[in-house]
Enzyme design. Structure first.
Site, PDB file in Angstrom:
ATOM      1  N   SER A  54      -0.800   0.794 -13.355  1.00 43.66           N
ATOM      2  CA  SER A  54      -1.977   1.219 -12.588  1.00 43.66           C
ATOM      3  C   SER A  54      -2.040   2.731 -12.382  1.00 43.66           C
ATOM      4  O   SER A  54      -3.094   3.251 -12.026  1.00 43.66           O
ATOM      5  CB  SER A  54      -2.033   0.516 -11.226  1.00 43.66           C
ATOM      6  OG  SER A  54      -1.036   1.000 -10.363  1.00 43.66           O
ATOM      7  N   LYS A 106      -0.131   4.672  -5.322  1.00 43.52           N
ATOM      8  CA  LYS A 106      -1.552   4.932  -5.556  1.00 43.52           C
ATOM      9  C   LYS A 106      -1.875   6.362  -5.143  1.00 43.52           C
ATOM     10  O   LYS A 106      -1.131   7.002  -4.420  1.00 43.52           O
ATOM     11  CB  LYS A 106      -2.438   3.981  -4.722  1.00 43.52           C
ATOM     12  CG  LYS A 106      -2.290   2.520  -5.071  1.00 43.52           C
ATOM     13  CD  LYS A 106      -2.952   2.180  -6.383  1.00 43.52           C
ATOM     14  CE  LYS A 106      -2.878   0.716  -6.710  1.00 43.52           C
ATOM     15  NZ  LYS A 106      -1.740   0.350  -7.545  1.00 43.52           N
TER      16      LYS A 106
END
Length: 140
Positions: free
Chosen positions: A58, A95
């Site tokens: 990701s 993230k």
């Protein structure tokens, strides 16, 4: 797995003053620029720093890949654009913190994964800001 960082014995290695070209090769330069201890480069606040391994893809467009070792500083306050290790739905995740107006998001660096809004009435638990990522290129 999280591992606390403690001041370790110094391991200073030779640092060459020449840059290593990633394009067209040039004649090698054998001048050294002293020594470099990797701990001094990547760990600024030992008492507030830990390592964690990245898992998944990701964050690939941010240059963080599956298996990379992340250096995370708990003493830094996360800001827009920082890459953080946070708790999302009870799981640790890496993230990018993103802000749009008054809303905060945890954003992936891969278009296959959506950004996750942080609910305004919920506090997102950020464990720290990623300051470096280290990748192994040869397994032997």
């Amino acid at each position: 797995m999280l591992r606390p960082v403690f001041p370790a014995n110094s391991l200073a290695l030779v640092l060459y003053s020449s840059k290593v070209r990633a394009g067209f090769p040039s004649p090698a330069d054998d001048h050294t620029d002293g020594e470099l201890d990797l701990n001094e480069l990547v760990v600024r606040r030992p008492a507030a720093t830990f390592y964690a391994r990245a898992e998944g893809d990701s964050m690939r467009d941010a240059g963080i890949f599956d298996g990379d070792l992340l250096v995370v500083d708990r003493s830094l306050r996360p800001d827009h654009g920082d890459i953080v290790v946070a708790v999302l739905n009870g799981c640790l995740t890496v993230k990018r913190v993103s802000r749009s107006g008054s809303r905060w998001f945890l954003a992936s660096a891969n278009p296959a994964y959506p950004s996750v809004p942080i609910p305004e009435d919920d506090e997102c638990l950020v464990w720290g800001v990623v300051t470096f990522s280290l990748r192994q290129h040869c397994a032997r």
